[in-house]
Each structure stands twice: as C-alpha cells, then as structure tokens.
Write an enzyme that holds these catalytic residues in place. Sequence first.
Site, mmCIF file in Angstrom:
data_model
loop_
_atom_site.group_PDB
_atom_site.id
_atom_site.type_symbol
_atom_site.label_atom_id
_atom_site.label_comp_id
_atom_site.label_asym_id
_atom_site.label_seq_id
_atom_site.Cartn_x
_atom_site.Cartn_y
_atom_site.Cartn_z
ATOM 1 N N SER A 1 0.828 -1.213 0.000
ATOM 2 C CA SER A 1 0.000 0.000 0.000
ATOM 3 C C SER A 1 0.857 1.256 0.000
ATOM 4 C CB SER A 1 -0.846 0.070 1.275
ATOM 5 O OG SER A 1 -1.686 -1.019 1.384
ATOM 6 N N HIS B 1 -1.001 -3.062 -7.421
ATOM 7 C CA HIS B 1 -1.732 -2.632 -6.235
ATOM 8 C C HIS B 1 -3.240 -2.779 -6.460
ATOM 9 C CE1 HIS B 1 -2.972 0.583 -3.145
ATOM 10 N NE2 HIS B 1 -2.694 -0.532 -2.516
ATOM 11 N N GLU C 1 -3.659 -0.559 -9.856
ATOM 12 C CA GLU C 1 -2.528 0.344 -10.114
ATOM 13 C C GLU C 1 -1.319 -0.507 -10.493
ATOM 14 O OE1 GLU C 1 -3.504 4.176 -7.261
ATOM 15 O OE2 GLU C 1 -2.332 2.559 -6.362
ATOM 16 N N ASN D 1 -3.861 5.821 -2.694
ATOM 17 C CA ASN D 1 -3.560 5.950 -1.261
ATOM 18 C C ASN D 1 -2.926 7.289 -0.898
ATOM 19 O OD1 ASN D 1 -4.672 3.542 -0.639
ATOM 20 N ND2 ASN D 1 -2.756 2.412 -0.447
HETATM 21 C C1 LIG Z 1 -5.381 0.330 1.726
HETATM 22 C C2 LIG Z 1 -5.059 0.160 0.287
HETATM 23 O O1 LIG Z 1 -3.883 -0.064 -0.038
HETATM 24 C C3 LIG Z 1 -6.005 0.326 -0.824
HETATM 25 C C4 LIG Z 1 -7.456 0.069 -0.560
HETATM 26 O O2 LIG Z 1 -7.945 -1.001 -0.834
HETATM 27 S S1 LIG Z 1 -8.313 1.326 0.068
HETATM 28 C C5 LIG Z 1 -9.960 0.696 0.158
HETATM 29 C C6 LIG Z 1 -10.658 0.789 -1.188
HETATM 30 N N1 LIG Z 1 -12.005 0.292 -1.036
HETATM 31 C C7 LIG Z 1 -13.041 1.123 -0.835
HETATM 32 O O3 LIG Z 1 -12.899 2.330 -0.844
HETATM 33 C C8 LIG Z 1 -14.348 0.416 -0.612
HETATM 34 C C9 LIG Z 1 -15.457 1.396 -0.335
HETATM 35 N N2 LIG Z 1 -16.718 0.647 -0.175
HETATM 36 C C10 LIG Z 1 -17.434 0.209 -1.241
HETATM 37 O O4 LIG Z 1 -17.097 0.454 -2.395
HETATM 38 C C11 LIG Z 1 -18.672 -0.583 -0.924
HETATM 39 O O5 LIG Z 1 -19.108 -0.264 0.358
HETATM 40 C C12 LIG Z 1 -18.426 -2.131 -1.036
HETATM 41 C C13 LIG Z 1 -18.084 -2.476 -2.482
HETATM 42 C C14 LIG Z 1 -17.319 -2.632 -0.119
HETATM 43 C C15 LIG Z 1 -19.684 -2.868 -0.609
HETATM 44 O O6 LIG Z 1 -20.749 -2.342 -1.337
HETATM 45 P P1 LIG Z 1 -22.227 -2.947 -1.182
HETATM 46 O O7 LIG Z 1 -23.067 -2.335 -2.228
HETATM 47 O O8 LIG Z 1 -22.655 -2.875 0.242
HETATM 48 O O9 LIG Z 1 -21.871 -4.442 -1.505
HETATM 49 P P2 LIG Z 1 -22.790 -5.628 -1.805
HETATM 50 O O10 LIG Z 1 -24.225 -5.195 -1.932
HETATM 51 O O11 LIG Z 1 -22.479 -6.676 -0.808
HETATM 52 O O12 LIG Z 1 -22.235 -6.072 -3.253
HETATM 53 C C16 LIG Z 1 -22.190 -5.204 -4.395
HETATM 54 C C17 LIG Z 1 -22.157 -6.061 -5.646
HETATM 55 O O13 LIG Z 1 -20.943 -6.818 -5.690
HETATM 56 C C18 LIG Z 1 -21.219 -8.203 -5.750
HETATM 57 N N3 LIG Z 1 -20.330 -8.945 -4.875
HETATM 58 C C19 LIG Z 1 -20.374 -8.964 -3.532
HETATM 59 N N4 LIG Z 1 -19.423 -9.786 -3.071
HETATM 60 C C20 LIG Z 1 -18.771 -10.269 -4.114
HETATM 61 C C21 LIG Z 1 -17.701 -11.163 -4.272
HETATM 62 N N5 LIG Z 1 -17.106 -11.698 -3.233
HETATM 63 N N6 LIG Z 1 -17.254 -11.432 -5.498
HETATM 64 C C22 LIG Z 1 -17.827 -10.861 -6.559
HETATM 65 N N7 LIG Z 1 -18.855 -10.011 -6.491
HETATM 66 C C23 LIG Z 1 -19.329 -9.725 -5.292
HETATM 67 C C24 LIG Z 1 -22.630 -8.348 -5.214
HETATM 68 O O14 LIG Z 1 -23.237 -9.511 -5.742
HETATM 69 C C25 LIG Z 1 -23.283 -7.093 -5.660
HETATM 70 O O15 LIG Z 1 -23.729 -7.236 -6.970
HETATM 71 P P3 LIG Z 1 -25.310 -7.019 -7.274
HETATM 72 O O16 LIG Z 1 -25.441 -5.523 -7.318
HETATM 73 O O17 LIG Z 1 -25.511 -7.714 -8.547
HETATM 74 O O18 LIG Z 1 -26.023 -7.632 -6.111
HETATM 75 N N1 LIG Z 2 -6.067 -4.113 3.738
HETATM 76 C C1 LIG Z 2 -6.219 -3.440 2.609
HETATM 77 O O1 LIG Z 2 -7.282 -2.835 2.381
HETATM 78 C C2 LIG Z 2 -5.124 -3.404 1.594
HETATM 79 C C3 LIG Z 2 -3.856 -3.889 1.883
HETATM 80 N N2 LIG Z 2 -2.864 -3.842 0.918
HETATM 81 C C4 LIG Z 2 -1.531 -4.368 1.196
HETATM 82 O O2 LIG Z 2 -1.577 -5.802 0.996
HETATM 83 C C5 LIG Z 2 -0.694 -6.443 1.920
HETATM 84 C C6 LIG Z 2 -1.468 -7.435 2.767
HETATM 85 O O3 LIG Z 2 -2.480 -6.753 3.466
HETATM 86 P P1 LIG Z 2 -3.738 -7.536 4.094
HETATM 87 O O4 LIG Z 2 -4.156 -8.634 3.188
HETATM 88 O O5 LIG Z 2 -4.703 -6.504 4.499
HETATM 89 O O6 LIG Z 2 -3.057 -8.181 5.402
HETATM 90 P P2 LIG Z 2 -3.548 -9.404 6.285
HETATM 91 O O7 LIG Z 2 -2.999 -9.173 7.643
HETATM 92 O O8 LIG Z 2 -5.010 -9.648 6.128
HETATM 93 O O9 LIG Z 2 -2.794 -10.664 5.609
HETATM 94 C C7 LIG Z 2 -1.408 -10.805 5.558
HETATM 95 C C8 LIG Z 2 -1.103 -12.309 5.480
HETATM 96 O O10 LIG Z 2 0.293 -12.472 5.208
HETATM 97 C C9 LIG Z 2 0.740 -13.587 5.960
HETATM 98 N N3 LIG Z 2 2.193 -13.473 6.084
HETATM 99 C C10 LIG Z 2 2.903 -12.600 6.832
HETATM 100 N N4 LIG Z 2 4.228 -12.811 6.655
HETATM 101 C C11 LIG Z 2 4.340 -13.835 5.761
HETATM 102 C C12 LIG Z 2 5.436 -14.510 5.157
HETATM 103 N N5 LIG Z 2 6.691 -14.160 5.433
HETATM 104 N N6 LIG Z 2 5.183 -15.499 4.269
HETATM 105 C C13 LIG Z 2 3.908 -15.852 3.961
HETATM 106 N N7 LIG Z 2 2.834 -15.241 4.496
HETATM 107 C C14 LIG Z 2 3.046 -14.257 5.382
HETATM 108 C C15 LIG Z 2 -0.020 -13.502 7.274
HETATM 109 O O11 LIG Z 2 -0.042 -14.752 7.925
HETATM 110 C C16 LIG Z 2 -1.398 -13.047 6.787
HETATM 111 O O12 LIG Z 2 -2.240 -14.154 6.515
HETATM 112 C C17 LIG Z 2 0.000 -5.318 2.720
HETATM 113 O O13 LIG Z 2 1.206 -4.980 2.077
HETATM 114 C C18 LIG Z 2 -1.018 -4.179 2.620
HETATM 115 O O14 LIG Z 2 -0.430 -2.922 2.774
HETATM 116 C C19 LIG Z 2 -3.100 -3.368 -0.349
HETATM 117 C C20 LIG Z 2 -4.357 -2.922 -0.698
HETATM 118 C C21 LIG Z 2 -5.459 -2.863 0.265
#
Ligand SMILES: CC(=O)CC(=O)SCCNC(=O)CCNC(=O)[C@H](O)C(C)(C)COP(=O)(O)OP(=O)(O)OC[C@H]1O[C@@H](n2cnc3c(N)ncnc32)[C@H](O)[C@@H]1OP(=O)(O)O
Ligand SMILES: NC(=O)C1=CN([C@@H]2O[C@H](COP(=O)(O)OP(=O)(O)OC[C@H]3O[C@@H](n4cnc5c(N)ncnc54)[C@H](O)[C@@H]3O)[C@@H](O)[C@H]2O)C=CC1
Length: 300
Positions: free
Chosen positions: A134, A155, A167, A205
């Site tokens: 991330s 990503h 990404e 991010n």
């Molecule tokens: C930290 C990082 O490095 C980067 C990151 O990831 S940052 C986080 C980025 N993510 C976000 O910002 C998520 C923000 N939240 C959302 O977009 C929404 O709340 C959400 C998508 C999570 C859930 O939305 P929702 O409308 O409540 O979901 P839900 O009704 O369960 O499902 C939406 C659709 O996806 C489908 N779906 C649900 N689960 C699924 C799955 N496991 N596989 C495939 N499709 C799925 C559902 O069937 C549904 O489709 P229909 O409209 O046909 O029913």
């Molecule tokens: N949580 C999020 O929304 C997002 C996370 N990421 C990135 O993805 C990566 C994973 O994040 P999450 O899935 O959220 O973490 P998580 O904590 O859910 O899963 C990490 C997994 O890696 C395993 N692990 C740790 N060290 C290991 C090793 N040496 N060998 C094999 N397995 C090992 C752990 O046992 C655990 O199951 C991080 O780099 C995070 O920054 C990227 C996009 C979104």
Amino acid sequence: MAQATRVFCRNFSSSSSRFGNIKHVTVIGAGLMGAGIAQVAASTGHQVVIVDQTDDILSKSKATIEKSLQRVAGETFIAEVMGRLTIKTDAAAAVKNTDLVIEAIVENLEVKKKLFSSLDKAAPKHTIFTSNTSSIPIKDIAVATQRQDRFGGLHFFNPVPIMKLLEVIRIPATSDETFDKLLGFGKAMDKSTVNCKDTPGFIVNRLLVPYMMEAIRMVERGEASPQDVDTAMKLGAGYPMGPFELTDYVGLDTCKFIIDGWHKKYPDNPLFMPSPLLDKLVSEGKLGNKTGEGFYKQKK
Ligand SMILES: CC(=O)CC(=O)SCCNC(=O)CCNC(=O)[C@H](O)C(C)(C)COP(=O)(O)OP(=O)(O)OC[C@H]1O[C@@H](n2cnc3c(N)ncnc32)[C@H](O)[C@@H]1OP(=O)(O)O
Ligand SMILES: NC(=O)C1=CN([C@@H]2O[C@H](COP(=O)(O)OP(=O)(O)OC[C@H]3O[C@@H](n4cnc5c(N)ncnc54)[C@H](O)[C@@H]3O)[C@@H](O)[C@H]2O)C=CC1
C-alpha cells in the site's frame, strides 16, 4: 446483473488464462488481499498457488474464497475455480514453476525484502515479481533481488473481487516487456489499469490515506463523532463508506503501518502525522473488521 457478477460468471478455459503470457500465479499472503487476488486470478482462468505461514491460515483463506464465490456464482463455476487453486506453506517450492509472484504479506519492508531475497534464488529466470504494498516504495523492496528489470507493483483494492481498479507501478529498472506483461495481466484479471510511478501511495492511497487520517484527527480534536463523520461523507460527498467504516474495513494495523512509514520518511509533512487514537486502538488489538472491533464494534 451487476458488472461484478458478470465477471465472475464468464466461462474461462480451465487450462489457460486469456492472455497467453502469465498462466501460473503465486500469491504470497492469504489474508484479506491475498484471498481476494487469488479468487480473481483463479476466476479468470489462471492456475494459482496461495502461500501463507500455516495450513490453518490457508484453509481459512480457501473457505473465505469459496464463500465469496457463492455470493455470485453457481456450483460448476465454483468447482472449476477452486480446482485451479492450490495451497502451500513453502514459498520457495511454490515459485519453482510460476510466471508471476504477487506478494500480499504484512506491510513491513524488512519482512518483504527477506521473502523476495529467498524467492529470487528459487524462482525461474522468467518469473516476474510484484508487490501489492500500500505504501512502501517498490524499488526499496526490489533491491533484495537480482531481477529488478522483472520487478514491479500490482496494487489491488479491497474488496478485490468488486473494485475495478489495478494500479500498475514501474520502477526505473522495470523493463518495458515486464511492464507490458503486467498491464496484460491486469486486463486478464478484468481490472482497469492505471500506470503509476513509484511515489508514496501511488495515486489512490496518496489521496485516500491523508483523508482517512484527517477524519481521525477531526475526532481527536473533538469536532465530530465517527458516526457523524461517516454519515456526512456518505450523504454529503457520495462516498460508499465513511472514513471510519473504511479504516475498519482496510485494517487499523495496515493504516498504522502506512502512516508510520511515511512519517518516518517525511517527518515534516503534516499530512503524514501519526494519530494517538489510531495508535491506542491498534495497541488494544482493535484492528477493525478482521478482529471484530476497530472504531466500531462489528455486529455478530
Ligand atoms: C489500503 C489500500 O492499499 C487500498 C485500498 O484497498 S483502500 C480501500 C478501497 N475500497 C473502498 O474504498 C471500498 C469502499 N466501499 C465500497 O465500495 C462498498 O461499500 C463495497 C463495495 C465494499 C460494498 O458495497 P455494497 O453495495 O454494500 O456491496 P454488496 O451489496 O455486498 O455487493 C455489491 C455487488 O458486488 C457483488 N459482490 C459482492 N461480493 C462479491 C464477491 N465476493 N465477489 C464478486 N462479487 C461480489 C454483489 O453480488 C453485488 O452485486 P449485485 O449488485 O448484482 O447484487
Ligand atoms: N487491507 C487493505 O485494504 C489493503 C492492503 N494492501 C496491502 O496488501 C498487503 C497485505 O495486506 P492484508 O491482506 O490486508 O493483510 P492481512 O494481515 O489480512 O494478511 C497478511 C497475510 O500475510 C501472511 N504473512 C505474513 N508474513 C508472511 C510470510 N513471510 N510469508 C507468507 N505469508 C506471510 C499472514 O499470515 C497473513 O495471513 C499489505 O502490504 C497491505 O499494505 C493493499 C491494498 C489494500
């Protein structure tokens, strides 16, 4: 039928993915992200090995994938997808025959470097290495290997089966051939790709994490409650989740890893300041949805 559902019910050949180059994928880390990435890779016709530290984690991850598929697909498709997934605890053995490694383990540079250094010795020459990090610079991870021309970032976004974006990150050493293969793989995964440079947080991010942190600071300053901030951003800005719901969803530990890493590297940037409230919740083990409590208590 929503787009997500259509993607999952398409019929892919079980012996190969749609875009020739990358057929066999190894996903390391079977957590939140690794499970989602493995699910989509196998659903789009790739042979997938998922690696994690214990068989117990891997079995739970497989069960999560199956449950996730049950939301959108029928029995036959699920059986085909699950048939393309295998699990292993030995990462070096898993990569012996793979075209692409996607690392999704804990957000810690030293742990990621140690992993890639050992994989570099075990994987064939053609294998491309990628990280789903991330926030850590891809080039800082790639230096652990002798294949920086075959190294990049992929990503994904949480939840991987639903979020359309991927990404694709290149470092200066990434070859054009590698980058093109990664873009092709993104297409094969049915994702929309954007090209990113190796800058902090890439595109999403870099904008999203400071926003989530500022929401936490707003609560720390006593200006609003988490509930009101979430309601405000959902109804006033049209976001699907408020920043506190999103932080719980991403994982408070992951958010802390990200902000602490950036603060260490850029101590003068006010957008990257750590948060005492976030630190406290993480130290109490309140990591969000994955532990049942973060800013909110999850409903059982
Ligand atoms: C930290 C990082 O490095 C980067 C990151 O990831 S940052 C986080 C980025 N993510 C976000 O910002 C998520 C923000 N939240 C959302 O977009 C929404 O709340 C959400 C998508 C999570 C859930 O939305 P929702 O409308 O409540 O979901 P839900 O009704 O369960 O499902 C939406 C659709 O996806 C489908 N779906 C649900 N689960 C699924 C799955 N496991 N596989 C495939 N499709 C799925 C559902 O069937 C549904 O489709 P229909 O409209 O046909 O029913
Ligand atoms: N949580 C999020 O929304 C997002 C996370 N990421 C990135 O993805 C990566 C994973 O994040 P999450 O899935 O959220 O973490 P998580 O904590 O859910 O899963 C990490 C997994 O890696 C395993 N692990 C740790 N060290 C290991 C090793 N040496 N060998 C094999 N397995 C090992 C752990 O046992 C655990 O199951 C991080 O780099 C995070 O920054 C990227 C996009 C979104």
